[in-house]
Write an enzyme that holds these catalytic residues in place. Structure first.
Site, short mmCIF file in Angstrom:
data_model
loop_
_atom_site.label_atom_id
_atom_site.label_comp_id
_atom_site.label_asym_id
_atom_site.label_seq_id
_atom_site.Cartn_x
_atom_site.Cartn_y
_atom_site.Cartn_z
N GLY A 4 0.45 -2.12 3.44
CA GLY A 4 1.16 -1.47 4.55
C GLY A 4 0.49 -1.66 5.91
O GLY A 4 0.52 -0.75 6.75
N GLY A 22 3.57 -7.39 4.62
CA GLY A 22 4.85 -7.68 3.97
C GLY A 22 5.81 -8.36 4.92
O GLY A 22 5.83 -8.05 6.11
N ARG A 30 9.78 -10.90 4.97
CA ARG A 30 10.86 -11.51 4.19
C ARG A 30 11.62 -12.58 4.95
O ARG A 30 12.60 -13.14 4.47
CB ARG A 30 11.82 -10.45 3.69
CG ARG A 30 12.31 -9.49 4.78
CD ARG A 30 13.30 -8.56 4.17
NE ARG A 30 13.40 -7.32 4.91
CZ ARG A 30 14.18 -6.33 4.53
NH1 ARG A 30 14.89 -6.43 3.45
NH2 ARG A 30 14.23 -5.22 5.24
N ARG A 50 13.04 3.31 4.53
CA ARG A 50 12.78 3.93 5.81
C ARG A 50 13.79 5.03 6.13
O ARG A 50 13.56 5.84 7.02
CB ARG A 50 12.67 2.86 6.88
CG ARG A 50 11.37 2.07 6.66
CD ARG A 50 11.30 0.80 7.39
NE ARG A 50 12.23 -0.20 6.88
CZ ARG A 50 12.21 -1.48 7.25
NH1 ARG A 50 11.31 -1.89 8.13
NH2 ARG A 50 13.08 -2.34 6.75
N ARG A 64 5.14 -0.27 7.26
CA ARG A 64 6.56 -0.55 6.97
C ARG A 64 7.34 -1.01 8.23
O ARG A 64 8.50 -0.70 8.40
CB ARG A 64 7.21 0.65 6.28
CG ARG A 64 6.52 0.97 4.95
CD ARG A 64 6.90 2.26 4.33
NE ARG A 64 6.43 3.45 5.00
CZ ARG A 64 5.15 3.85 5.05
NH1 ARG A 64 4.20 3.15 4.45
NH2 ARG A 64 4.82 4.96 5.69
N LEU A 84 1.41 -2.95 8.52
CA LEU A 84 2.32 -2.68 9.64
C LEU A 84 3.03 -1.34 9.49
O LEU A 84 3.96 -1.04 10.25
CB LEU A 84 3.36 -3.81 9.76
CG LEU A 84 2.81 -5.20 10.03
CD1 LEU A 84 3.94 -6.21 10.15
CD2 LEU A 84 1.96 -5.21 11.30
N TYR A 112 9.30 -4.75 -8.14
CA TYR A 112 9.92 -5.14 -6.86
C TYR A 112 11.21 -5.92 -7.15
O TYR A 112 11.17 -7.13 -7.42
CB TYR A 112 8.97 -5.99 -6.02
CG TYR A 112 7.69 -5.30 -5.58
CD1 TYR A 112 7.58 -3.90 -5.59
CD2 TYR A 112 6.60 -6.02 -5.12
CE1 TYR A 112 6.41 -3.27 -5.19
CE2 TYR A 112 5.43 -5.39 -4.70
CZ TYR A 112 5.34 -4.02 -4.76
OH TYR A 112 4.18 -3.40 -4.34
N GLN A 153 -6.29 -1.16 -4.51
CA GLN A 153 -5.18 -1.37 -3.57
C GLN A 153 -4.57 -0.03 -3.14
O GLN A 153 -3.63 0.46 -3.75
CB GLN A 153 -4.11 -2.27 -4.21
CG GLN A 153 -3.04 -2.67 -3.19
CD GLN A 153 -1.98 -3.63 -3.72
OE1 GLN A 153 -0.80 -3.46 -3.43
NE2 GLN A 153 -2.36 -4.64 -4.46
N1 LIG Z 1 0.46 -0.94 -4.53
C1 LIG Z 1 1.43 -0.26 -3.97
O1 LIG Z 1 1.77 0.84 -4.39
C2 LIG Z 1 2.13 -0.84 -2.78
C3 LIG Z 1 2.93 -0.04 -1.97
C4 LIG Z 1 3.53 -0.60 -0.85
C5 LIG Z 1 3.33 -1.94 -0.57
N2 LIG Z 1 2.55 -2.72 -1.38
C6 LIG Z 1 2.34 -4.16 -1.13
O2 LIG Z 1 1.95 -4.33 0.22
C7 LIG Z 1 2.90 -5.18 0.89
C8 LIG Z 1 2.98 -4.79 2.34
O3 LIG Z 1 3.42 -3.48 2.47
P1 LIG Z 1 4.82 -3.15 3.08
O4 LIG Z 1 5.71 -4.33 2.84
O5 LIG Z 1 5.22 -1.83 2.56
O6 LIG Z 1 4.53 -2.90 4.57
P2 LIG Z 1 4.13 -3.63 5.89
O7 LIG Z 1 3.43 -4.89 5.70
O8 LIG Z 1 3.44 -2.56 6.64
O9 LIG Z 1 5.56 -3.85 6.58
C9 LIG Z 1 6.40 -4.85 6.12
C10 LIG Z 1 7.68 -4.86 6.96
O10 LIG Z 1 7.39 -4.99 8.34
C11 LIG Z 1 8.37 -5.79 8.97
N3 LIG Z 1 7.68 -6.96 9.57
C12 LIG Z 1 6.81 -7.82 8.99
N4 LIG Z 1 6.41 -8.77 9.83
C13 LIG Z 1 7.06 -8.53 10.98
C14 LIG Z 1 7.09 -9.19 12.24
N5 LIG Z 1 6.37 -10.29 12.46
N6 LIG Z 1 7.87 -8.67 13.20
C15 LIG Z 1 8.60 -7.56 12.99
N7 LIG Z 1 8.62 -6.89 11.80
C16 LIG Z 1 7.86 -7.38 10.82
C17 LIG Z 1 9.34 -6.23 7.90
O11 LIG Z 1 10.43 -5.30 7.84
P3 LIG Z 1 11.93 -5.78 8.17
O12 LIG Z 1 12.09 -7.12 7.54
O13 LIG Z 1 12.82 -4.75 7.61
O14 LIG Z 1 12.01 -5.82 9.65
C18 LIG Z 1 8.51 -6.10 6.64
O15 LIG Z 1 9.28 -5.95 5.49
C19 LIG Z 1 4.17 -5.04 0.05
O16 LIG Z 1 5.07 -6.11 0.25
C20 LIG Z 1 3.59 -5.01 -1.34
O17 LIG Z 1 3.24 -6.33 -1.76
C21 LIG Z 1 1.93 -2.17 -2.46
#
Ligand SMILES: NC(=O)c1ccc[n+]([C@@H]2O[C@H](COP(=O)([O-])OP(=O)(O)OC[C@H]3O[C@@H](n4cnc5c(N)ncnc54)[C@H](OP(=O)(O)O)[C@@H]3O)[C@@H](O)[C@H]2O)c1
Length: 329
Positions: free
Chosen positions: A204, A279, A281, A227, A208, A206, A57, A175
């Site tokens: 994931g 996720g 930021r 995206r 993404r 949310l 990352y 995971q």
């Molecule tokens: N093992 C693997 O292969 C793998 C793959 C994917 C992810 N992961 C892990 O899982 C974590 C979560 O997955 P993810 O980051 O892909 O997806 P997620 O949690 O489904 O979506 C994260 C995104 O949603 C938006 N978000 C978050 N909170 C929000 C809120 N309160 N209001 C509006 N938008 C919001 C943000 O995007 P914006 O800031 O752009 O708006 C954020 O970056 C990752 O950070 C990583 O640690 C692991």
């Protein structure tokens, strides 16, 4: 916040883990260190005690941010760190690499980046078809026996691949992706994990950001933001997913006085996952956290949600576009 102990370990973790992929910048259109650190502090202040990162990352950036955030708050001993290994990169191109040499180097770099002498949970990020899974398991088992890690995880593995891995050492956590729109694990990995007492820490929640309720058809994504290539964020599918989000939001509001974001995360927690990865930021993105707790989805609600999904999404598509390639020989 809800907490649970990961079976076979002494890790008592929050059921929501903070995901830090986007904080690293890579595939998310850039990074902002101060905002990222503030986000980690906001999540910790709301009861999250498990932070998920990976060396890939931002090619070290996300791990370094996690290390700085915990050092600034002087709370390493109260927080569980989950990181990963097994993805290598060259000239910005990422590929799978579970060779024992790479894993040892990669893990040593993680400890430095994270400013720690151990990580609580180490995952193999993606199965490497060019290395025997059993051998990879032996390397992680060595780390476990040496006290450098406290639990072993595998990510993006099928049940058969996990069984092969288990011939070389233990697995405590898996995971995979899981959210209202990506339910592939219900067919095989979820029942397998239950039967074998493996904790499901799904990513994931949310989808993404799609399930945050903040995505519109007009939103544009910057730089290398994944995206831009995510099939769910392209027409004709985007309209279907947004229609589902709208109906889910109305349902959450009428039935539970909550929004679609709360419903989406609660659904993961009430539908078989032990831990949901969320996720973020920016610190404001952690504000909805407390409202995930204190209520549950009952059977009629789960049924109504399934109906909304069936009626709106005619061409479902999974998260396969994210899979990194194997090593070139
Ligand atoms: N093992 C693997 O292969 C793998 C793959 C994917 C992810 N992961 C892990 O899982 C974590 C979560 O997955 P993810 O980051 O892909 O997806 P997620 O949690 O489904 O979506 C994260 C995104 O949603 C938006 N978000 C978050 N909170 C929000 C809120 N309160 N209001 C509006 N938008 C919001 C943000 O995007 P914006 O800031 O752009 O708006 C954020 O970056 C990752 O950070 C990583 O640690 C692991």
């Amino acid at each position: 916040m809800e907490y649970l102990r990961i079976p076979g370990t002494d890790l008592e973790v929050s059921r929501i883990a903070l995901g830090t992929w986007a904080m690293g910048g890579w595939m998310w259109g850039g990074t902002d260190e101060q905002q990222a650190i503030a986000t980690i502090h906001a999540a910790l202040d709301k009861g999250v005690n498990l932070i998920d990162t990976a060396p890939v990352y931002g090619f070290g950036v996300s791990e370094q941010i996690v290390g700085k955030a915990l050092a600034q708050k002087k709370c390493r001993d109260r927080v569980f760190i989950s990181t990963k290994t097994g993805l290598d990169w060259k000239d910005g191109q990422v590929f799978r690499n579970c060779s024992p040499d790479f894993i040892k180097r990669n893990f040593a770099d993680s400890l430095k980046n994270l400013q720690t002498d151990h990580v609580d949970l180490l995952f193999v990020h993606w199965p490497d078809p060019l290395e025997p899974f059993e051998e990879t398991a032996r390397v992680l088992h060595q780390f476990l026996k040496a006290g450098q890690i406290r639990a072993v995880g595998v990510s993006n593995y099928s049940p058969e691949q996990i069984q092969a891995f288990q011939r070389g050492g233990p697995v405590h956590v898996v995971q995979p992706p899981y959210n209202l729109f990506e339910r592939e694990i219900e067919a095989d990995l979820m029942p397998f994990s239950k039967k074998n007492h493996l904790a499901l820490m799904t990513y994931g929640a949310l989808c993404r950001g799609l399930l945050s309720g903040q995505v519109t058809a007009a939103r544009e994504y910057q730089g290398d933001d994944l995206r831009k290539i995510d099939p769910k964020f392209k027409e004709p599918r985007l309209s279907e997913y947004l229609a589902a989000v709208k109906l889910l939001d109305q349902f959450a509001w009428q039935r539970f006085d909550r929004r679609v974001l709360h419903l989406g995360v609660r659904w993961v927690l009430d539908h078989g996952a032990e831990i949901a990865l969320w996720g973020g930021r920016r610190p404001d993105q952690m504000e909805p956290l407390p409202e995930i707790f204190g209520w549950r989805l009952d059977q009629p609600a789960l049924h109504a949600i399934d109906q909304i999904l069936q009626e709106t999404i005619k061409e479902p598509v999974g998260p396969e576009f994210m899979a990194p390639p194997a090593r070139a020989d």
